[in-house]
Design a protein around this motif. Structure first.
Motif, short mmCIF file in Angstrom:
data_model
loop_
_atom_site.label_atom_id
_atom_site.label_comp_id
_atom_site.label_asym_id
_atom_site.label_seq_id
_atom_site.Cartn_x
_atom_site.Cartn_y
_atom_site.Cartn_z
N MET A 64 -14.59 10.75 0.31
CA MET A 64 -14.59 11.33 -1.04
C MET A 64 -15.36 12.65 -1.00
O MET A 64 -16.52 12.68 -0.57
N GLU A 65 -14.69 13.71 -1.43
CA GLU A 65 -15.31 15.04 -1.38
C GLU A 65 -15.40 15.64 -2.78
O GLU A 65 -14.50 15.46 -3.60
N ASN A 66 -16.46 16.38 -3.01
CA ASN A 66 -16.61 17.16 -4.23
C ASN A 66 -15.69 18.37 -4.09
O ASN A 66 -15.82 19.15 -3.16
N VAL A 67 -14.75 18.51 -5.00
CA VAL A 67 -13.75 19.57 -4.91
C VAL A 67 -14.39 20.96 -4.97
O VAL A 67 -14.00 21.86 -4.23
N GLU A 68 -15.38 21.13 -5.83
CA GLU A 68 -15.97 22.45 -6.00
C GLU A 68 -16.85 22.88 -4.84
O GLU A 68 -16.86 24.05 -4.45
N THR A 69 -17.60 21.93 -4.27
CA THR A 69 -18.53 22.29 -3.20
C THR A 69 -17.98 22.02 -1.81
O THR A 69 -18.49 22.56 -0.83
N GLY A 70 -16.97 21.16 -1.72
CA GLY A 70 -16.43 20.77 -0.42
C GLY A 70 -17.29 19.76 0.32
O GLY A 70 -16.98 19.36 1.43
N GLU A 71 -18.40 19.34 -0.30
CA GLU A 71 -19.30 18.39 0.34
C GLU A 71 -18.75 16.97 0.29
O GLU A 71 -18.17 16.55 -0.73
N GLU A 72 -18.97 16.25 1.37
CA GLU A 72 -18.58 14.85 1.40
C GLU A 72 -19.60 14.05 0.59
O GLU A 72 -20.79 14.10 0.87
N ALA A 73 -19.12 13.34 -0.42
CA ALA A 73 -20.01 12.58 -1.30
C ALA A 73 -20.16 11.13 -0.84
O ALA A 73 -21.23 10.54 -0.99
N ALA A 74 -19.09 10.56 -0.28
CA ALA A 74 -19.15 9.16 0.15
C ALA A 74 -18.02 8.89 1.14
O ALA A 74 -17.01 9.58 1.16
N THR A 75 -18.23 7.86 1.95
CA THR A 75 -17.18 7.37 2.84
C THR A 75 -17.11 5.86 2.71
O THR A 75 -18.08 5.20 2.32
N ALA A 76 -15.95 5.34 3.04
CA ALA A 76 -15.76 3.90 3.03
C ALA A 76 -14.79 3.54 4.14
O ALA A 76 -13.77 4.22 4.32
N GLU A 77 -15.13 2.53 4.90
CA GLU A 77 -14.19 1.98 5.86
C GLU A 77 -13.91 0.55 5.41
O GLU A 77 -14.83 -0.22 5.15
N LEU A 78 -12.62 0.24 5.28
CA LEU A 78 -12.22 -1.05 4.74
C LEU A 78 -11.27 -1.77 5.68
O LEU A 78 -10.44 -1.14 6.33
N LEU A 79 -11.40 -3.08 5.70
CA LEU A 79 -10.47 -3.95 6.39
C LEU A 79 -9.87 -4.87 5.33
O LEU A 79 -10.60 -5.55 4.61
N GLY A 80 -8.55 -4.82 5.23
CA GLY A 80 -7.86 -5.64 4.24
C GLY A 80 -6.88 -6.57 4.90
O GLY A 80 -6.39 -6.30 6.01
N VAL A 81 -6.58 -7.66 4.22
CA VAL A 81 -5.61 -8.63 4.72
C VAL A 81 -4.52 -8.81 3.66
O VAL A 81 -4.79 -8.82 2.46
N HIS A 82 -3.30 -8.91 4.13
CA HIS A 82 -2.13 -9.13 3.27
C HIS A 82 -2.07 -10.62 2.96
O HIS A 82 -2.17 -11.44 3.86
N ILE A 83 -1.91 -10.97 1.69
CA ILE A 83 -1.93 -12.38 1.32
C ILE A 83 -0.71 -12.79 0.51
O ILE A 83 -0.12 -11.99 -0.21
N ASP A 84 -0.37 -14.05 0.65
CA ASP A 84 0.64 -14.72 -0.19
C ASP A 84 -0.11 -15.25 -1.40
O ASP A 84 -1.04 -16.06 -1.26
N CYS A 85 0.23 -14.78 -2.58
CA CYS A 85 -0.52 -15.15 -3.79
C CYS A 85 -0.30 -16.61 -4.19
O CYS A 85 -1.12 -17.16 -4.94
N ASP A 86 0.77 -17.24 -3.74
CA ASP A 86 0.97 -18.67 -4.02
C ASP A 86 0.07 -19.54 -3.17
O ASP A 86 -0.61 -20.43 -3.68
N THR A 87 0.07 -19.30 -1.88
CA THR A 87 -0.70 -20.14 -0.96
C THR A 87 -2.14 -19.68 -0.81
O THR A 87 -2.98 -20.43 -0.32
N ARG A 88 -2.43 -18.42 -1.22
CA ARG A 88 -3.75 -17.80 -1.06
C ARG A 88 -4.16 -17.72 0.40
O ARG A 88 -5.31 -17.80 0.76
N LYS A 89 -3.15 -17.56 1.26
CA LYS A 89 -3.38 -17.43 2.71
C LYS A 89 -2.81 -16.11 3.20
O LYS A 89 -1.92 -15.53 2.57
N SER A 90 -3.30 -15.67 4.34
CA SER A 90 -2.79 -14.43 4.91
C SER A 90 -1.33 -14.60 5.31
O SER A 90 -0.88 -15.71 5.62
N CYS A 91 -0.61 -13.50 5.28
CA CYS A 91 0.80 -13.50 5.67
C CYS A 91 1.13 -12.15 6.28
O CYS A 91 0.43 -11.16 6.04
N PRO A 92 2.18 -12.08 7.08
CA PRO A 92 2.54 -10.81 7.72
C PRO A 92 2.98 -9.74 6.71
O PRO A 92 3.59 -10.06 5.68
N PHE A 93 2.66 -8.51 7.04
CA PHE A 93 3.21 -7.39 6.29
C PHE A 93 4.71 -7.33 6.52
O PHE A 93 5.19 -7.70 7.61
#
Length: 109
Positions: A64-93
């Protein structure tokens, strides 16, 4: 908060597809780092880079960067899993999502 959903849509996981297929995403790991303060009204841009996509998981990085200053305000690294909402278990993309991810990775390397 909205950046992951914008990113997911670019690889074919739009809200309508997720609803139609009764699928979802769950964050299983998040590393957030705050670098600069933002105040209400600051203009920001979030740039996302795919780090990895497997059969059921996806790892990506936000900057995330401040548009006016160009400075990086924050970073995030995320790991997500694809899920079947019925079974509430992971499933293939769907193959189209994995293929879109592989194309992004190929362009980045």
């Amino acid at each position: 908060d909205g950046a992951p959903w914008q990113f997911f849509a670019t690889i074919g996981m739009t809200p309508s597809v997720l609803r139609r297929e009764n699928r979802g995403m769950a964050a299983i790991e998040q590393v957030l780092k705050y670098h600069r303060e933002l105040v209400p009204g600051d203009l920001v841009v979030v740039r996302t880079r795919l780090l990895d996509i497997s059969n059921k998981t996806i790892r990506f990085h936000h900057s995330m960067e401040n548009v006016e200053t160009g400075e990086e305000a924050a970073t995030a690294e995320l790991l997500g899993v694809h899920i079947d909402c019925d079974t509430r278990k992971s499933c293939p993309f769907p193959e189209m999502v994995r293929a879109a991810g592989r194309r992004l990775l190929a362009v980045a390397s």
